[in-house]
Design a protein around this motif. Structure first.
Motif, PDB file in Angstrom:
ATOM      1  N   LYS A  94      -6.444   8.658  19.678  1.00  0.00           N
ATOM      2  CA  LYS A  94      -5.554   9.675  19.123  1.00  0.00           C
ATOM      3  C   LYS A  94      -4.071   9.432  19.362  1.00  0.00           C
ATOM      4  CE  LYS A  94      -7.523  11.306  16.879  1.00  0.00           C
ATOM      5  NZ  LYS A  94      -7.773  11.879  15.588  1.00  0.00           N
ATOM      6  N   ASN A 177     -12.109   9.115  16.818  1.00  0.00           N
ATOM      7  CA  ASN A 177     -11.417   8.526  15.684  1.00  0.00           C
ATOM      8  C   ASN A 177     -11.597   9.354  14.420  1.00  0.00           C
ATOM      9  OD1 ASN A 177      -9.788   6.327  15.526  1.00  0.00           O
ATOM     10  ND2 ASN A 177     -11.408   4.963  16.199  1.00  0.00           N
ATOM     11  N   GLY A 178     -12.772   9.959  14.291  1.00  0.00           N
ATOM     12  CA  GLY A 178     -13.054  10.715  13.078  1.00  0.00           C
ATOM     13  C   GLY A 178     -12.393  12.080  13.061  1.00  0.00           C
ATOM     14  N   MET A 179     -11.784  12.488  14.196  1.00  0.00           N
ATOM     15  CA  MET A 179     -11.228  13.831  14.258  1.00  0.00           C
ATOM     16  C   MET A 179      -9.874  13.886  13.556  1.00  0.00           C
ATOM     17  SD  MET A 179     -10.671  16.258  17.564  1.00  0.00           S
ATOM     18  CE  MET A 179      -9.192  15.526  18.179  1.00  0.00           C
ATOM     19  N   ASP A 180      -9.739  14.842  12.643  1.00  0.00           N
ATOM     20  CA  ASP A 180      -8.493  14.989  11.900  1.00  0.00           C
ATOM     21  C   ASP A 180      -7.465  15.720  12.764  1.00  0.00           C
ATOM     22  OD1 ASP A 180      -6.519  15.385  10.065  1.00  0.00           O
ATOM     23  OD2 ASP A 180      -7.939  15.734   8.424  1.00  0.00           O
ATOM     24  N   ASN A 181      -6.242  15.170  12.853  1.00  0.00           N
ATOM     25  CA  ASN A 181      -5.209  15.797  13.675  1.00  0.00           C
ATOM     26  C   ASN A 181      -4.861  17.203  13.191  1.00  0.00           C
ATOM     27  OD1 ASN A 181      -5.024  13.776  15.439  1.00  0.00           O
ATOM     28  ND2 ASN A 181      -3.092  12.928  14.688  1.00  0.00           N
ATOM     29  N   SER A 182      -5.139  17.475  11.900  1.00  0.00           N
ATOM     30  CA  SER A 182      -4.784  18.801  11.393  1.00  0.00           C
ATOM     31  C   SER A 182      -5.605  19.896  12.084  1.00  0.00           C
ATOM     32  CB  SER A 182      -4.989  18.864   9.883  1.00  0.00           C
ATOM     33  OG  SER A 182      -6.317  18.563   9.577  1.00  0.00           O
ATOM     34  N   TYR A 205     -15.805  18.765  19.165  1.00  0.00           N
ATOM     35  CA  TYR A 205     -15.805  17.708  18.167  1.00  0.00           C
ATOM     36  C   TYR A 205     -16.352  16.408  18.758  1.00  0.00           C
ATOM     37  CZ  TYR A 205     -14.619  15.110  14.071  1.00  0.00           C
ATOM     38  OH  TYR A 205     -14.727  14.361  12.943  1.00  0.00           O
TER      39      TYR A 205
ATOM     40  N   ASN B   2       3.354  13.551  16.067  1.00  0.00           N
ATOM     41  CA  ASN B   2       1.924  13.392  16.324  1.00  0.00           C
ATOM     42  C   ASN B   2       1.451  14.536  17.224  1.00  0.00           C
ATOM     43  OD1 ASN B   2      -0.598  12.631  16.957  1.00  0.00           O
ATOM     44  ND2 ASN B   2      -0.072  10.631  17.820  1.00  0.00           N
TER      45      ASN B   2
END
Lengths: 289, 291
Positions: A94, A177-182, A205, B2
């Protein structure tokens, strides 16, 4: 019609190697150790069916203490590996910029491929009485004489965490890795504190990765042989060592097979419990990486 | 900005420090094992007596380098021999399994898939004893029924190969199946429509697509086989692979820097092979799916 026969024939051709492999090298051998654990020796080359080996296990405190000790230490190691590995995995997945992300991940993977034996040997060179750390501590004058850092439980735990932590990081990185930052953004915008966001968004998650990592790490630790023996020495009291001892040193296959069955049953139970509590499935968890 | 990053500066510093400490922890034993291969001393310990390559190449007592140590070299040969055979077998069966589970439907498919995965979660020591016990049962049965001694089923290289094969096949199956899943089946259909026979399609379309995964699976299987200790320990006879030879040396003779030399050799070798297998499997996927 011909087409259909050809289909069936090719299916058969594909199934044959699979079935031969799984039956002759996995299923039947496992049943074989169950079978041998259920026989009692009544004379030279004479056996009857019975539970004597299991009774002997229950009646001898050394045996079940060793299993219990192996289990407790394996759970401790699994927990520590998660604790140590999670921040690293989170950083790689992340926080790190894309380019160093790949490099860091590879950096994690390289020691993963180095043999257990080499890693244990490295620790021995570092920690034994004439080793580097003892020497360095003497050189700066913290201690006077040489100090033996091998052959105690703390060292075994440090060595085991070292051996398995990478197997925790790999599945964690894959899931994170698959987690969306949104998702995180939404959590913050809705007024969640850093801790709340972590606890309510990140951890749920990452759960499939956490469970996968814990299962792999627990099984590896409970089944490990080299690290506890080499770093723990004669007093390491590790269950796989008992199995080896019964099989190879004492040539008591009945008792060794019993221990094998017990170890497998016990670790499977812990894994089953873990899957049950977290609502995950074995095939999807382990096969993913 | 970020959002996953940390905002507080102090916390960020602690976090960075932790990461540095972690990678130092990862590197420390590997460095310790590697560096002392070059120390001109009888023991892999301080003091540093100067740089030497004797522990690799010397052929005189008392410092016999690893490339002149007959037992170590025989162990290396045995490991190579076992590794190549077992990886070839595991890739062959793994390819069949990949096609079976990716392309076909048959009764009990999901239950059989669980069986396919299970060898990964059985401890290596138990795989070792189960193969040992089962092979001995067959050998004893043959001896009683036919009066023949099938020594091939007694501890030795055949059993080592079978024992390693039993769990390596799971790994190769999963690696190859993952690649096969990405294959666009319309490519095969196009080739068939253009008049190619099934075997020809397999040889010219499907297998070339799978080639990187087949190579990667072979490398991974070879590496795991080469480094395997637990399963091998239970099944080994008089011909010991390198890891067993090295372990014996460590426990019985005590360590000299020649073991550091072997360690460094193993690290460099496995590092190169592992990188190769990762690169082969990558095809621009994000990290994490690379394994």
């Amino acid at each position: 019609m011909l087409q259909k026969d050809a289909q069936r024939l090719s299916l058969l051709l594909l199934l044959t190697p699979f079935l031969l492999w799984i039956l002759l090298l996995v299923v039947l051998p496992q049943l074989g150790i169950v079978g041998i654990s259920l026989r009692e020796k009544v004379g030279p080359r004479q056996f009857t069916f019975g539970l004597a080996n299991y009774l002997a296990f229950v009646q001898e405190p050394i045996y079940w203490n060793t299993l219990l000790r192996t289990a407790v230490m394996s759970i401790l190691v699994t927990f520590l590996a998660l604790l140590v590995g999670f921040p690293v995995a989170y950083y790689i997945a992340k926080i790190a910029p894309y380019r160093s992300q790949t490099a860091l991940f590879l950096l994690c993977l390289v020691p993963l491929w180095v043999s257990d034996l080499v890693r244990a040997f490295g620790w021995i060179v570092l920690l034994r009485e004439t080793g580097l750390i003892s020497g360095a501590l003497q050189a700066i004058g913290i201690i006077k004489g040489p100090i033996e850092l091998l052959y105690n439980d703390a060292t075994v735990v440090v060595g085991l965490v070292y051996t398995v932590v990478l197997f925790m990081i790999v599945p964690l990185v894959s899931t994170l890795n698959g987690m969306d930052n949104s998702l995180l953004e939404a959590g913050h915008n809705l007024g969640g504190s850093r801790i709340t966001v972590f606890r309510r968004i990140v951890v749920p998650y990452a759960m499939p990765g956490i469970v996968a990592g814990c299962i792999i790490v627990f099984m590896m630790t409970a089944g490990s042989y080299l690290t506890p023996i080499l770093l723990g020495g004669k007093n390491s009291m590790w269950f796989t060592e008992q199995i080896y001892d019964q099989f190879i040193t004492r040539y008591n296959w009945e008792s060794g097979a019993t221990f094998g069955v017990l170890l497998l049953a016990f670790t499977s139970f812990v894994v089953w419990l873990g899957l049950r509590l977290t609502g995950q499935k074995l095939a999807t968890t382990v096969a993913k990486d | 900005m970020n959002v996953a990053a940390l905002q507080s500066r102090a916390f960020r510093l602690i976090y960075k420090g932790y990461l540095v400490a972690f990678f130092a922890y990862l590197a420390a034993p590997l460095l310790a094992a590697g560096v002392f291969a070059f120390n001109d001393s009888q023991f892999p310990a301080l003091p540093w007596n100067g740089f030497t390559l004797d522990w690799f190449f010397s052929d005189t007592e008392p410092k016999i380098g690893m490339f002149h140590d007959r037992r170590l070299m025989r162990g290396l040969q045995t490991s190579l021999y076992v590794g190549i055979i077992v990886s070839a077998m595991a890739v062959a069966v793994g390819t069949c399994n990949a096609f079976l589970f990716e392309r076909r439907d048959f009764p009990f498919k999901s239950a059989l898939f669980v069986l396919l995965v299970i060898p990964l979660v059985i401890p290596g020591v138990i795989i070792g004893i189960s193969v040992l016990v089962f092979a001995s049962m067959i050998a004893n049965g043959v001896e009683q029924a036919l009066g023949q001694d099938w020594s091939i089923l007694r501890p030795g290289l055949t059993l080592v190969i079978l024992g390693q094969f039993s769990f390596l096949t799971t790994i190769t199956s999963l690696v190859i199946a993952a690649r096969l899943r990405k294959f666009d089946i319309s490519l095969e259909e196009a080739a068939l429509n253009l008049g190619a026979s099934r075997p020809r399609v397999l040889a010219t379309v499907t297998l070339p697509f799978l080639a990187p995964a087949l190579t990667a699976a072979f490398l991974v299987a070879f590496l795991v086989s080469f480094e395997n200790f637990n399963t091998t320990l239970m099944l080994v006879g008089s011909d010991a692979p390198l890891t067993i030879t090295m372990y014996d040396r460590m426990v019985k003779v005590g360590s000299t820097p020649v073991l550091n030399a072997v360690s460094l050799f193993l690290m460099v070798g496995s590092g190169i092979l592992a990188l190769l297998s990762v690169v082969l499997q990558r095809d621009k996927a994000p990290p994490g799916s690379a394994t």
